[in-house]
Design a protein around this motif. Structure first.
Motif, PDB file in Angstrom:
ATOM      1  N   LEU A   1     -17.644  10.173  64.443  1.00 17.96           N
ATOM      2  CA  LEU A   1     -16.813   9.802  65.551  1.00 17.96           C
ATOM      3  C   LEU A   1     -17.248   8.703  66.400  1.00 17.96           C
ATOM      4  CD1 LEU A   1     -18.349  13.497  66.648  1.00 17.96           C
ATOM      5  CD2 LEU A   1     -16.543  13.116  66.232  1.00 17.96           C
ATOM      6  N   ARG A   2     -16.520   8.467  66.939  1.00 18.77           N
ATOM      7  CA  ARG A   2     -16.373   7.045  67.642  1.00 18.77           C
ATOM      8  C   ARG A   2     -17.478   7.047  68.280  1.00 18.77           C
ATOM      9  NH1 ARG A   2     -11.407   7.346  72.194  1.00 18.77           N
ATOM     10  NH2 ARG A   2     -12.951   9.022  74.014  1.00 18.77           N
ATOM     11  N   ASP A   3     -17.622   5.504  68.645  1.00 24.12           N
ATOM     12  CA  ASP A   3     -18.770   5.018  68.957  1.00 24.12           C
ATOM     13  C   ASP A   3     -18.338   5.451  70.329  1.00 24.12           C
ATOM     14  OD1 ASP A   3     -20.842   3.855  67.115  1.00 24.12           O
ATOM     15  OD2 ASP A   3     -19.792   2.501  67.420  1.00 24.12           O
ATOM     16  N   ASP A   4     -20.052   5.704  71.712  1.00 25.84           N
ATOM     17  CA  ASP A   4     -19.721   5.057  72.834  1.00 25.84           C
ATOM     18  C   ASP A   4     -19.020   4.045  73.716  1.00 25.84           C
ATOM     19  OD1 ASP A   4     -20.148   7.825  73.885  1.00 25.84           O
ATOM     20  OD2 ASP A   4     -22.233   7.034  73.496  1.00 25.84           O
ATOM     21  N   GLN A   5     -17.612   3.985  74.298  1.00 30.84           N
ATOM     22  CA  GLN A   5     -17.771   3.009  75.237  1.00 30.84           C
ATOM     23  C   GLN A   5     -18.606   1.914  75.461  1.00 30.84           C
ATOM     24  OE1 GLN A   5     -14.153   4.606  77.176  1.00 30.84           O
ATOM     25  NE2 GLN A   5     -12.944   3.123  75.584  1.00 30.84           N
ATOM     26  N   SER A   6     -18.540   0.730  75.951  1.00 32.24           N
ATOM     27  CA  SER A   6     -19.286   0.058  76.867  1.00 32.24           C
ATOM     28  C   SER A   6     -18.841   0.286  77.688  1.00 32.24           C
ATOM     29  CB  SER A   6     -19.770  -1.510  76.213  1.00 32.24           C
ATOM     30  OG  SER A   6     -20.214  -1.600  76.696  1.00 32.24           O
ATOM     31  N   VAL A   7     -19.905   0.588  78.992  1.00 35.07           N
ATOM     32  CA  VAL A   7     -19.206   1.062  80.220  1.00 35.07           C
ATOM     33  C   VAL A   7     -20.544   0.613  81.561  1.00 35.07           C
ATOM     34  CG1 VAL A   7     -18.247   2.592  82.258  1.00 35.07           C
ATOM     35  CG2 VAL A   7     -18.038   2.980  79.638  1.00 35.07           C
TER      36      VAL A   7
END
Length: 219
Positions: free
Chosen positions: A127-133
């Protein structure tokens, strides 16, 4: 980066916990199926997959050792889990391996197979990594409270190896702060797993903030 071919038969470790990306997981390995798995992962540098049990036991019973693990086949686990990469390994005595792992990328497992010696494997999709927010201003107290927890643990003499949260720290990042609070907060496994599977790190942090308020932890 994980070899996609290795995900065709990813070794799975069903546990009564939820591993988050960036999480710290120490394990005491003594079952043959996992001793073999860990030794192979150490040799190749490959990860294994941690999945959350919904039914069954972490450790096989004597009955489960018969007929290729009939008892183990009753284990049921969530299809979404987290890759675990071994960062430290020791063999204090024969038949025992102590490892420390770090949570890496999340995955979803499709077809699974129970091997003769009781190890689960599965065809997994990353699954895609968490976006850096960056953490918005109204949620900065959540990060500050986590920083205070780290300072308190250090002041109490907790050694770096025993810290439940391992560096590198990212107190500016929504996903990292939310994940570390999820590591620490007491909550039902099902609730913790739902938080782990959320694709929106900001939403995960907002829900964690609500949990902190409900638990009476000032932020």
């Amino acid at each position: 980066m994980t070899d996609t071919h290795a995900l065709d038969a990813l070794p799975l470790f069903p546990l009564e916990l939820v591993l988050f990306p960036g999480g710290f997981l120490p394990l005491r390995i003594f079952e043959v199926r996992y001793l073999d798995m860990v030794s192979q992962c150490e040799k190749t540098g490959a990860p294994f997959g941690v999945v959350t049990l919904t039914r069954g036991n972490e450790v096989r019973t004597a009955a489960g050792d018969l007929a290729g693990g009939a008892k183990t086949s009753q284990a049921v686990f969530h299809p979404v889990g987290t890759l675990a990469r071994i960062t430290q390994l020791s063999r204090p005595q024969p038949g025992l391996i102590m490892i420390s792992c770090t949570g890496a990328q999340r995955f979803e497992v499709g077809q699974t197979e129970l091997l003769k010696h009781g190890l689960w494997t599965g065809r997994a999709k990353l699954l895609r990594d968490d976006q850096s927010v960056p953490i918005p201003e109204d949620l900065l107290p959540v990060a500050s409270a986590l920083a205070r927890v780290l300072d308190t643990l250090k002041a109490q003499g907790v050694t770096p190896e025993q810290m439940p949260i391992q560096p590198p720290y990212a107190l500016h990042d929504c996903a990292w702060v939310a994940n570390r609070w999820c590591d620490l907060l007491p909550m039902a496994l099902a609730q913790k797993h739902r938080l782990m599977t959320l694709d929106n790190p900001l939403l995960r942090l907002e829900l964690v903030s609500d949990l902190l308020e409900r638990n009476g932890i000032a932020t």
